[in-house]
Scaffold this motif. Structure first.
Motif, short mmCIF file in Angstrom:
data_model
loop_
_atom_site.label_atom_id
_atom_site.label_comp_id
_atom_site.label_asym_id
_atom_site.label_seq_id
_atom_site.Cartn_x
_atom_site.Cartn_y
_atom_site.Cartn_z
N SER A 35 0.65 -1.26 -0.08
CA SER A 35 0.09 -0.02 -0.05
C SER A 35 0.81 1.31 -0.09
O SER A 35 2.07 1.25 0.50
CB SER A 35 -0.74 0.06 1.26
OG SER A 35 -0.16 0.11 2.49
N ARG A 36 0.38 2.35 -0.63
CA ARG A 36 0.98 3.51 -0.54
C ARG A 36 -0.11 4.75 -0.38
O ARG A 36 -1.19 4.51 -0.94
CB ARG A 36 1.71 4.02 -1.84
CG ARG A 36 1.00 3.80 -3.16
CD ARG A 36 1.73 4.02 -4.34
NE ARG A 36 1.98 5.52 -4.46
CZ ARG A 36 2.37 6.00 -5.62
NH1 ARG A 36 2.37 5.20 -6.57
NH2 ARG A 36 2.36 7.29 -5.89
N HIS A 37 0.19 5.67 0.23
CA HIS A 37 -0.86 7.04 0.38
C HIS A 37 -0.74 7.89 -0.59
O HIS A 37 0.61 8.36 -0.89
CB HIS A 37 -0.89 7.44 1.94
CG HIS A 37 -1.17 6.83 2.95
ND1 HIS A 37 -0.37 5.44 3.54
CD2 HIS A 37 -2.02 6.56 3.75
CE1 HIS A 37 -0.94 5.11 4.52
NE2 HIS A 37 -1.99 5.63 4.65
N ASP A 52 -4.85 12.96 8.19
CA ASP A 52 -4.60 12.09 6.93
C ASP A 52 -5.64 11.25 6.35
O ASP A 52 -5.58 10.82 5.06
CB ASP A 52 -3.19 11.23 7.42
CG ASP A 52 -2.03 12.09 7.73
OD1 ASP A 52 -2.08 13.05 7.17
OD2 ASP A 52 -1.15 11.42 8.34
N GLU A 53 -6.30 10.85 7.19
CA GLU A 53 -7.61 9.70 6.74
C GLU A 53 -8.53 10.78 6.07
O GLU A 53 -9.17 9.92 5.09
CB GLU A 53 -8.21 9.46 8.02
CG GLU A 53 -9.48 8.49 7.60
CD GLU A 53 -10.08 7.88 8.98
OE1 GLU A 53 -10.92 7.12 8.77
OE2 GLU A 53 -9.83 8.08 10.21
N ALA A 54 -8.58 11.95 5.92
CA ALA A 54 -9.51 12.65 5.29
C ALA A 54 -8.87 13.07 4.01
O ALA A 54 -9.78 13.53 3.06
CB ALA A 54 -10.02 13.70 5.96
N THR A 55 -7.72 13.32 3.68
CA THR A 55 -7.00 13.88 2.81
C THR A 55 -5.93 12.98 2.07
O THR A 55 -5.25 13.50 0.94
CB THR A 55 -5.95 15.08 3.13
OG1 THR A 55 -5.09 14.49 4.28
CG2 THR A 55 -7.09 16.17 3.93
N THR A 56 -6.13 11.44 2.44
CA THR A 56 -5.37 10.71 1.59
C THR A 56 -6.06 9.42 1.44
O THR A 56 -7.07 9.15 1.95
CB THR A 56 -4.09 10.41 2.36
OG1 THR A 56 -4.30 9.66 3.50
CG2 THR A 56 -3.08 11.54 2.42
N GLY A 61 -1.30 -1.68 -5.93
CA GLY A 61 -1.50 -2.18 -7.27
C GLY A 61 -2.03 -3.34 -7.33
O GLY A 61 -1.90 -4.35 -6.50
N LEU A 62 -2.72 -3.92 -8.51
CA LEU A 62 -3.21 -5.29 -8.73
C LEU A 62 -2.53 -5.75 -9.88
O LEU A 62 -2.40 -5.05 -11.02
CB LEU A 62 -4.90 -4.95 -9.17
CG LEU A 62 -5.37 -6.40 -9.48
CD1 LEU A 62 -5.40 -7.47 -8.59
CD2 LEU A 62 -6.75 -6.15 -9.98
N PHE A 63 -1.73 -6.99 -9.64
CA PHE A 63 -0.75 -7.32 -10.37
C PHE A 63 -1.40 -8.80 -10.82
O PHE A 63 -1.95 -9.74 -10.18
CB PHE A 63 0.34 -7.67 -9.72
CG PHE A 63 1.13 -6.45 -9.32
CD1 PHE A 63 2.19 -5.85 -10.37
CD2 PHE A 63 0.93 -5.72 -8.27
CE1 PHE A 63 2.97 -4.78 -10.10
CE2 PHE A 63 1.55 -4.53 -7.92
CZ PHE A 63 2.50 -4.12 -8.73
N THR A 72 -6.04 -0.25 -6.98
CA THR A 72 -7.01 -0.26 -6.29
C THR A 72 -6.95 0.23 -4.84
O THR A 72 -5.99 0.81 -4.34
CB THR A 72 -7.22 -1.96 -6.05
OG1 THR A 72 -6.23 -2.23 -4.98
CG2 THR A 72 -7.26 -2.49 -7.22
N VAL A 73 -8.53 0.57 -4.25
CA VAL A 73 -8.39 1.28 -2.98
C VAL A 73 -9.37 0.26 -2.23
O VAL A 73 -10.28 -0.19 -2.56
CB VAL A 73 -8.95 2.44 -3.11
CG1 VAL A 73 -10.28 2.72 -3.79
CG2 VAL A 73 -9.17 3.42 -1.99
#
Length: 227
Positions: A35-37, A52-56, A61-63, A72-73
């Motif tokens: 995961s990455r923000h 951070d929860e509201a702005t990120t 990645g789906l491989f 993906t999120v």
């Protein structure tokens, strides 16, 4: 003549082995990366909420076979032992005409992923609106608040099922657009197993419980592969 026969035998064995190899289905590897923000601005952003929860968004990645196919999120939902759903993350150019490219991350539609074939299908859930809908999955059902695009429209409670085009259950629960609508409009739906029913709670309103009748639909899990 004997020499010709000896030469034909290895050739036949070659074609026979090649046919066997071609008949064996390719095994695919489907994985999610780390995961990455990334920066994110929700539709109804509160300027006072800079957490951070509201702005990120936390994207992964789906491989398929070590090749990245999508971003993906959120968390995946296992539908069967070979398929799962997960929400797509989109990078959208948010620049106005004349401005430089300005990439913006946004949650997108849902994807159905087949682990065996490596096939990825974009789901077109009825009345689904990425800015309003927060799908909660149970088996092959998704429950969410959506926006009706036909008839008189309105904010609707929806239960959609994989393998069907129309909603299993859809009921108007309020007007749309809604004046001074809170964000989110609905709390995440709550499922019950026996009997199958789901409860919707408006953030500023009453709750509604709907029964879901019928058996699970047939999910098409084909043998063709995405190579």
């Amino acid at each position: 003549m004997q020499t010709l026969r000896l030469a034909v035998v290895p050739l036949l064995l070659f074609f026979f082995c090649a046919t066997l190899v071609a008949a064996v289905p390719k095994v695919h590897s489907v994985t999610l990366g780390p995961s990455r923000h990334v920066p994110y601005t929700p539709p109804e952003a509160n300027p006072d909420n800079k957490s951070d929860e509201a702005t990120t968004l936390r994207v992964r990645g789906l491989f398929v076979d070590d090749r990245q196919r999508e971003w993906t999120v959120g968390e995946m939902h296992e539908v069967t032992d070979r398929s799962f759903v997960i929400r797509r993350a989109l990078r959208i150019n948010d620049a106005l005409p004349g401005e430089s490219i300005r990439w913006s991350w946004q949650p997108g539609p849902w994807l159905l992923v087949d682990r065996v074939t490596g096939h990825i299908t974009a789901l077109h859930l009825p009345s689904y609106d990425p800015d309003v809908s927060d799908a909660v999955w149970f088996r092959d059902y998704a429950a969410y608040c959506g926006v009706a695009t036909t008839g008189k429209g309105g904010l609707v409670a929806v239960v959609a099922e994989l393998g069907t085009r129309k909603a299993v259950v859809q009921k108007v629960i309020g007007p749309w657009p809604m004046a001074n609508a809170p964000h989110p409009v609905c709390s995440p739906a709550k499922w019950q197993r026996t009997p199958i029913r789901v409860t919707f709670d408006l953030t500023a309103g009453e709750s509604m419980t709907l029964d879901v009748l019928g058996a699970s639909s047939f999910i098409e899990e084909g043998e063709s592969s995405d190579q």
